[in-house]
Enzyme design. Structure first.
Site, short mmCIF file in Angstrom:
data_model
loop_
_atom_site.label_atom_id
_atom_site.label_comp_id
_atom_site.label_asym_id
_atom_site.label_seq_id
_atom_site.Cartn_x
_atom_site.Cartn_y
_atom_site.Cartn_z
N CYS A 117 -50.96 -1.81 38.08
CA CYS A 117 -50.43 -1.06 39.22
C CYS A 117 -51.28 0.16 39.57
CB CYS A 117 -49.01 -0.59 38.94
SG CYS A 117 -47.93 -1.96 38.65
N ASN B 252 -46.57 -0.33 28.42
CA ASN B 252 -47.36 -1.40 29.03
C ASN B 252 -48.86 -1.24 28.84
OD1 ASN B 252 -46.71 0.79 30.91
ND2 ASN B 252 -48.12 -0.26 32.27
N THR C 176 -39.72 -2.90 39.40
CA THR C 176 -39.90 -1.72 40.26
C THR C 176 -38.66 -1.50 41.12
OG1 THR C 176 -42.28 -2.10 40.30
CG2 THR C 176 -41.39 -0.69 42.04
N ALA D 109 -39.27 -11.22 35.43
CA ALA D 109 -39.55 -12.60 35.00
C ALA D 109 -41.04 -12.84 34.75
CB ALA D 109 -39.03 -13.58 36.04
N1 PLP Z 1 -42.35 -1.24 33.95
C1 PLP Z 1 -43.30 -1.65 33.11
C2 PLP Z 1 -43.32 -1.11 31.71
C3 PLP Z 1 -44.25 -2.58 33.52
O1 PLP Z 1 -45.19 -3.00 32.67
C4 PLP Z 1 -44.21 -3.06 34.85
C5 PLP Z 1 -45.24 -3.98 35.36
O2 PLP Z 1 -46.40 -3.92 34.98
C6 PLP Z 1 -43.19 -2.58 35.70
C7 PLP Z 1 -42.29 -1.69 35.22
C8 PLP Z 1 -43.08 -3.09 37.11
O3 PLP Z 1 -42.61 -4.43 37.08
P1 PLP Z 1 -42.58 -5.36 38.35
O4 PLP Z 1 -43.95 -5.91 38.51
O5 PLP Z 1 -41.58 -6.43 38.01
O6 PLP Z 1 -42.13 -4.55 39.51
#
Ligand code: PLP
Length: 385
Positions: free
Chosen positions: A327, A154, A75, A201
């Site tokens: 999220c 995702n 993010t 990670a």
């Molecule tokens: N982008 C994708 C495709 C994701 O699946 C995710 C997390 O679910 C993110 C971005 C955000 O990642 P982070 O949790 O490292 O901020």
């Protein structure tokens, strides 16, 4: 690993930490305990470790060490890149292209940019969950500065044609950023075609709260910094380095790349077993997105008439799975990804994501299939009663 013996099938939300990664992190954390920016002996040692990790990651990702910016996760990486580059290239143009099925980290950042004078085009996908290249090309204008399209989705696991998108972007002098969070360490990613990409990670058995942004050298000076402070990470991500986190990131990336082919072939078989068992037992099951061009460990489907909330709640003591992105799990709205496939609200409300990973085994799959089918039949009986 997961408490209360629950079967964990939510690897796309986060992957449980691999014990070997954790052990390596503890060793690194307790070795010098110094700030890598300090000039004394312990600080210099911490700095050497940090730079060794940077080199290791750069080699694994086939990029230059100078192109890596360590962050707290995807993010943050996405925010640094999209906002920083949009403002940095504003003289050239104010138009950005993305897809309607990106993660919220991209979509919300784009929405912020729209509120700050930028114009964003959201490319639609077909029912297969893949970006339409023809539509993408049609959106390109003289003012387009960035194309931001993820690699693997995702929620539905579908894989976007990033090679073709990179070619289109490069022919038009447009920066191509790809959110590769769900693909790196799981499938081959040709990083040489990308101008920028990100890694997290905790999606590859490493720690939460650590990730990176990779930006090819020629673009770095065009990024307007979004956070102000020290000069760490080319001043794009100031703040004390997360030394154990970065050690965990390097270790987990190496492990994931080493085991990727074997792991993914096992996971594919488990996934195919689920699909064939459901075919014989769950009437009317609808899969979201193509089943052929997707991450090995993902399936996303609805059972008509049954909400995902009901299924998740009624099996939650035994099996962990989700309705889509962690999220957005607080929102009662159907997933924007499933809706983008042209699915009705009713069916979208029933979308269930099952994601498999390193610690999934045959027994777990058999138990999951049995209990899931039993639960669906129980719910159907109650509904029809
Ligand atoms: N982008 C994708 C495709 C994701 O699946 C995710 C997390 O679910 C993110 C971005 C955000 O990642 P982070 O949790 O490292 O901020």
């Amino acid at each position: 690993m997961i408490e209360n013996h629950q079967i964990y099938l939510d690897y796309q939300a986060t992957t449980p930490i691999d014990p070997a990664v954790l052990q390596h992190m503890i060793e690194r954390w307790t070795s010098y305990g110094a700030n890598p920016s300090s000039k004394h002996y312990a600080g210099r040692k911490a700095y050497e470790d940090l730079e060794q990790d940077r080199l290791k990651i750069a080699r694994l990702l086939n990029v230059k060490p100078s192109e890596l910016i360590f962050t707290s996760g995807a993010t943050e990486s996405i925010n640094i890149l999209l906002k920083g580059l949009a403002f940095g290239l504003k003289q050239k143009g104010n138009h950005i292209i993305t897809s309607s099925i990106e993660h919220k980290a991209v979509l919300e950042t784009c929405s912020y940019l729209e509120n700050h004078g930028f114009d964003v085009s959201y490319i639609k996908v077909g029912t297969d969950g893949v970006v339409d290249l023809f539509k993408l090309e049609k959106e390109i204008r003289a003012e387009t500065t960035i194309i931001a399209i993820h690699h693997a989705n995702n929620e539905i696991g579908t894989i976007q044609p990033i090679d073709e998108i990179a070619k289109i972007a490069s022919e038009n002098g447009i920066h191509f950023f790809s959110d590769t969070v769900q693909s790196i360490g799981k499938i081959e990613v040709n990083t040489s075609i990308l101008d920028s990409f990100c890694v997290s990670a905790h999606k590859m058995y490493g720690p939460m709260g650590c990730g990176l942004l990779c930006v090819k050298d020629r673009w770095v000076n065009s990024i307007v910094r979004q956070t102000h402070g020290g000069s760490q990470e080319r001043s794009l991500r100031p703040g004390t380095h997360n030394i154990p986190g970065i050690a965990g990131l390097a270790f987990s990336l190496a492990l994931s790349m080493e085991t990727m082919n074997y792991e993914q072939s096992v996971i594919t078989k488990f996934r195919d077993n689920i699909v064939s068992s459901f075919k014989n037992s769950l009437d009317g099951i609808v899969y979201h997105g193509t089943l052929s061009n997707r991450l090995p460990g993902n399936i996303n489907f609805s059972i008509p008439g049954i909400s995902s909330e009901l299924l998740i709640k009624s099996l939650s003591d035994e099996i962990a799975f989700s309705a889509g992105s962690a999220c957005t799990s607080d929102s009662n709205q159907p997933s924007h990804v499933i809706k983008a496939l042209g699915v009705s609200n009713d069916l979208a409300n029933g979308a269930v994501r099952i994601s498999l990973g390193r610690f999934t085994n045959k027994n777990q799959i058999e138990t999951f299939v049995k209990r899931f089918i039993e639960k669906v039949n129980e719910i159907k009986e109650i509904i029809n009663f």
